[in-house]
Motif scaffolding. Structure first.
Motif, short mmCIF file in Angstrom:
data_model
loop_
_atom_site.label_atom_id
_atom_site.label_comp_id
_atom_site.label_asym_id
_atom_site.label_seq_id
_atom_site.Cartn_x
_atom_site.Cartn_y
_atom_site.Cartn_z
N VAL A 299 20.41 -6.29 -5.47
CA VAL A 299 20.50 -7.62 -6.07
C VAL A 299 20.67 -7.50 -7.58
O VAL A 299 21.46 -8.22 -8.18
N PHE A 300 19.96 -6.53 -8.17
CA PHE A 300 20.11 -6.34 -9.61
C PHE A 300 21.57 -6.00 -9.95
O PHE A 300 22.17 -6.58 -10.87
N LEU A 301 22.14 -5.07 -9.20
CA LEU A 301 23.52 -4.65 -9.49
C LEU A 301 24.51 -5.80 -9.27
O LEU A 301 25.45 -5.98 -10.04
N ILE A 302 24.29 -6.57 -8.22
CA ILE A 302 25.22 -7.66 -7.91
C ILE A 302 25.13 -8.77 -8.96
O ILE A 302 26.14 -9.29 -9.43
N VAL A 303 23.89 -9.09 -9.33
CA VAL A 303 23.69 -10.11 -10.37
C VAL A 303 24.29 -9.62 -11.69
O VAL A 303 24.97 -10.36 -12.40
N THR A 304 24.06 -8.35 -11.98
CA THR A 304 24.60 -7.78 -13.22
C THR A 304 26.12 -7.75 -13.19
O THR A 304 26.78 -7.98 -14.21
N SER B 56 34.95 -5.25 -19.66
CA SER B 56 34.09 -6.21 -18.99
C SER B 56 34.47 -6.34 -17.51
O SER B 56 33.62 -6.31 -16.62
N GLY B 57 35.78 -6.45 -17.25
CA GLY B 57 36.25 -6.56 -15.87
C GLY B 57 35.99 -5.29 -15.07
O GLY B 57 35.55 -5.34 -13.92
N ALA C 129 32.76 -2.30 -10.94
CA ALA C 129 31.94 -1.11 -10.71
C ALA C 129 30.53 -1.49 -10.24
O ALA C 129 30.03 -0.94 -9.26
N PHE C 130 29.91 -2.44 -10.93
CA PHE C 130 28.54 -2.82 -10.57
C PHE C 130 28.49 -3.48 -9.19
O PHE C 130 27.57 -3.26 -8.42
N VAL D 133 23.34 2.75 -8.59
CA VAL D 133 23.55 2.66 -10.05
C VAL D 133 24.51 3.75 -10.48
O VAL D 133 25.45 3.51 -11.26
N ALA D 134 24.29 4.96 -9.97
CA ALA D 134 25.15 6.08 -10.35
C ALA D 134 26.59 5.83 -9.91
O ALA D 134 27.54 6.15 -10.63
N LEU D 135 26.74 5.26 -8.71
CA LEU D 135 28.09 4.96 -8.23
C LEU D 135 28.79 3.97 -9.18
O LEU D 135 29.95 4.16 -9.55
#
Lengths: 163, 407, 263
Positions: free
Chosen positions: B60-65, B91-92, B97-98, B369-371
């Motif tokens: 959820v953190f990665l998707i929100v970010t 930015s894109g 990536a995230f 996160v690493a991915l």
């Protein structure tokens, strides 16, 4: 075109290779020989109980998953529990006795489904959830006829109470 | 304004070493996923009551970010702020990536990850989860198109239109992510419409913080200029976003506090919840909210670079804590089966459920996160995402002059 | 066939005795009541009188029916777990002692009033809601409600996301945390999918009652009644009409199919 291999040579080699590959197939096409020659080469699943399968063997070989999947949706969503293509019935009928006199589970290479699926290298997902063998005590003796389930249940119940 | 030149990042041992480290974490994540899949979720800290654990916090953190790192592009394109445009490509890239990183974690935590194809082909459109699958996949496509029109000169006329579309899409996407929790009537901690705007504010804040940390790191390693002026402005924006998160958080809890029905869960999170209370006040509110705001609005403290870096890192740590409190804390608090009654059972009804994250869960999350970072680094390496210089006089000559005159 | 003859059920009866129309049901009621003379009290009529119409194995379930349950909490003795044991045996799940990760299709919940300290115990399982939140949230449609009101998980499309467990107000669902083998042939269940009480759908399709209901009458307090909520003449509908009954978290509007009496 000059090269290390002539076109004719390559063709001949290919044909020879094809023939070589086809040979065991040709051998087991002959029913008289298949018992010996093909023993190690093609699966020979044990026959199920009774005289015949619920459909032609050729049909079942090709379409067993189609009918099972169809039945599966009918059963899960609509409560249709006809016996012809019921996985439970397949498992009961095609149970293979193991050395402990119990039907073998999918863990055993002798399991009916595995004999072919191992050969074809097709993974079976069914038994992640479904029982791969009939229940130890019941299934063998009890021909649970549809329609009289309630009657037999009550009868069992009454007998149990009477004791 | 001078024409902005973009260039791939250079080769160096540092680059290879970074990729190697990231690869190690990715492998760790994959190994964890395999381990969890092979043994079942029994090897995790998750259970029948805390059904979503550490992987979901990371996901959820990665998707929100992911939605939030698109801020800079949106500000440039949609709101026409020229100085931000040179950073729009990065930015894109980071948004894609995230999101990929987050989705990978989400998918690998499934009980049956092998059935991903089922999730992609069988839909129940009443489910916000099903909608999210479309929103996530669509986001990837929209942002890819956004990048394409930015990077292909002949298409630059479409940038504004596509930028608008991407902006709306990401707002809808974060609304969808927040609604995963907002639409749950069963749990006391959720079932609140404020979840959607709260998640949007969170995405703005965490996303900008992640963007700032990454651009600071890349410019430093690459030796590219990054102007103090643009950093200060982005830093102030981060302060506003962090304050917005605090605002929506207080609305969320004040609303609940007013309703006697929710007094229990509020008492749990705010006062008696042990680790959750500590994470809420200590990490989310103070460390991840008040401290970064103070840092960002106190120019005399230290150099802008250090303040922005520190504040961004704190916002991210606070963000992880916030999502942990929302997801895990919200599940740890018992369901209310019989309002006003004391309840107990063999299934832990009526009691706070304990949860301790296991190593495979954390490793899977870190793998995601690493991915995300690996995709970003490789993207920067093979395509021209980053300008040669982000010095103030290049990205914002007008502002650089006035501020120079003022100083 | 011989058993049928014992019960004098007509040959054309397709689905066993209780799947009969009203007349036949009355006839059977008499028969079973007759049989009941040899039984302990309280074990007779429960299996009878719920089914609205006959259904052949090849016919789909009918939306005319809505299966439900009525549990009289007064008749549910504290400490009795007959229903739990029967369900576990019938469906092949077991408590291994790790209460948080074990499957618990049905459990006894002890409810205590903090003011009076009076306490009651009652079984809680999937409530088979008319408006099930688990079905709403399931991304693949694996959680679904059968036409006859039984809420199930189609484990063929369940991807194990557990969103339904987040959404269920009753803590009724379990996630299978470990690999399983030798499941019951009629109750498939496997690692990585979500499961819950099926209302013994395999028995209901045969015209029988759920295992818990049967066990409650045989070994428990006879608190559980199973039947068709849509049939005004069914025992369960009559009792719900006659007595004040409650649904757990009725305020949520999920309209559970499980009703409680004397809660």
């Amino acid at each position: 075109m000059p090269g290390p291999f002539s076109r004719a040579g390559v063709l001949a080699a290919l044909i020879a290779l094809l023939l070589a590959c086809a040979w065991p197939g040709a051998a087991h096409a002959d029913p008289a020989q298949s018992a010996q020659t093909a023993r190690a080469l093609v699966p020979s699943p044990q026959k199920g109980k009774g005289d015949a399968c619920v459909a032609d063997t050729d049909f079942m070989r090709r379409y067993h998953m189609t009918v099972l999947n169809h039945q599966r949706d009918d059963t899960v969503h609509n409560g249709i529990r006809t016996k012809q293509f019921s996985l439970k019935e397949c498992i009961a009928c095609h149970a293979v006795q193991g050395e402990d006199a119990r039907p073998v589970s999918i863990e055993s290479p002798k399991h009916f489904c595995r004999t072919c699926h191992d050969y074809a290298a097709v993974k079976i997902d069914c038994f992640e959830c479904h029982a791969s063998r009939p229940e130890s005590n019941k299934a063998a003796q009890l021909p649970t006829g549809h329609g009289d389930g309630a009657v037999s249940a009550l009868s069992r119940y009454l007998k149990g109470k009477g004791q | 304004m001078a024409r902005i030149r973009y260039r791939e990042i250079g080769s160096s041992t540092g680059f290879s070493a970074l990729l190697a480290v990231l690869a190690l974490f990715i492998l760790g994540g994959l190994a964890s996923a395999w381990y969890m899949e092979h043994h079942g979720h029994i090897v995790t800290g998750m259970n029948n009551l805390v059904v979503w654990g550490m992987p979901h916090v990371f996901a959820v953190f990665l998707i929100v970010t992911a939605s939030g790192v698109l801020n800079v592009a949106s500000i440039g394109t949609v709101f026409g702020r020229t100085p931000y445009k040179p950073m729009a490509r990065l930015s894109g890239l980071l948004a894609i990536a995230f999101l990929v990183g987050g989705l990978a974690v989400l998918v690998l935590d499934l009980g049956r990850p092998d059935r991903l194809i089922v999730a992609m082909t069988t839909y129940n459109f009443k489910s916000i989860f099903a909608w999210n699958i479309f929103l996530y996949v669509g986001f990837l496509i929209v942002v890819a198109a956004y990048l394409f029109v930015q990077m292909e000169r002949t298409m630059s006329g479409y940038t504004r239109a596509v930028g608008w579309f991407a902006f709306v899409w990401r707002l809808v996407l974060t609304t969808g992510t927040g609604s995963i929790f907002g639409w749950l009537v069963a749990r006391q901690a959720y079932d609140a419409a404020v979840m959607a705007p709260l998640f949007i504010a969170m995405s703005f804040s965490f996303g900008l913080a992640a963007f700032l940390l990454i651009i600071l790191a890349v410019c430093r390693v690459e030796g590219r200029d990054l102007g103090d002026g643009i950093l200060t402005r982005l830093g102030r924006l981060l302060g506003v976003f962090a304050a917005a998160v605090l605002y929506f958080t207080s609305v969320q809890h004040l609303t609940n506090l007013y309703a006697a029905e929710h007094a229990g869960v509020e008492r749990f999170i705010l006062f008696e919840g042990g680790i959750y209370t500590l994470l809420f006040w200590g990490v989310q509110v103070i460390l991840g909210g008040l401290v970064p705001i103070a840092l960002l609005y106190a120019p005399e403290l230290s150099a802008v670079r250090l303040r922005v870096a520190l504040a961004s890192a704190l916002v991210i740590i606070g963000g992880l804590a916030q999502i942990y409190v929302i997801i895990i804390g919200g599940q740890a608090y018992p369901l209310v089966l019989f309002p006003g009654m004391d309840v107990q059972s063999s299934a832990n009804d009526g009691a706070v459920t304990s949860y301790a994250p296991s190593l495979p869960e954390v490793a899977l999350g870190l793998g995601g996160v690493a991915l995300a970072l690996a995709i970003a680094v490789i993207g920067l390496k093979i395509l021209r995402f980053l300008p040669v210089s982000l010095a103030d006089e290049i990205v914002d000559p007008a502002h650089a002059q006035t501020s120079g005159a003022g100083a | 066939m011989t058993r049928r003859m014992e019960f004098h059920v007509p040959q054309h009866e397709k689905r066993g005795f209780e799947a009969a129309g009203v007349d036949r049901r009355d006839l059977l009621r008499g028969l079973v009541a007759g049989a009941g003379l040899t039984l302990a009290s309280g074990v007779t009529l429960y299996a009878v009188g719920g089914v609205a119409e006959a259904r052949a194995p090849g016919d789909p379930v009918s939306p005319e029916v809505r299966w439900g349950m009525l549990i009289d909490v007064n008749k549910c003795p504290d400490g009795c777990k007959a229903c739990v044991t029967a369900c576990s045996k019938e469906n092949g799940w077991a408590e291994t002692g790790s209460s948080l990760t074990d499957a618990q299709w049905i459990r006894k919940v002890e409810v205590t009033d903090p003011r009076t300290k009076t306490s009651r115990a009652l079984p809680v399982m999937c409530q088979h809601c008319a408006e099930p939140p688990c079905v709403d949230v399931c991304p693949t449609g694996a959680s679904f409600k059968r036409d006859d009101g039984i809420v199930l998980v189609d484990k063929h499309t369940c991807i194990g996301c557990r969103y339904c467990m987040m959404a269920c107000p009753y803590n009724a669902r379990s996630f299978i945390h470990e690999p399983l083998s030798d499941q019951k042939p009629h109750a498939p269940r496997g690692k990585g999918t979500v499961e819950s009480c099926t209302l013994c759908v395999h028995r209901v399709d045969e015209g029988r009652s759920p295992a818990c209901v049967e066990a409650c009458h045989a070994d428990g307090g006879g608190a559980m009644l199973f039947g068709d909520l849509n049939d005004p003449d069914s025992e369960i509908s009559k009792r719900i009409a006659e007595y004040a009954t409650q649904q757990i978290r009725g305020d949520l509007g999920t309209d559970p199919g499980v009703h409680y009496q004397n809660l």
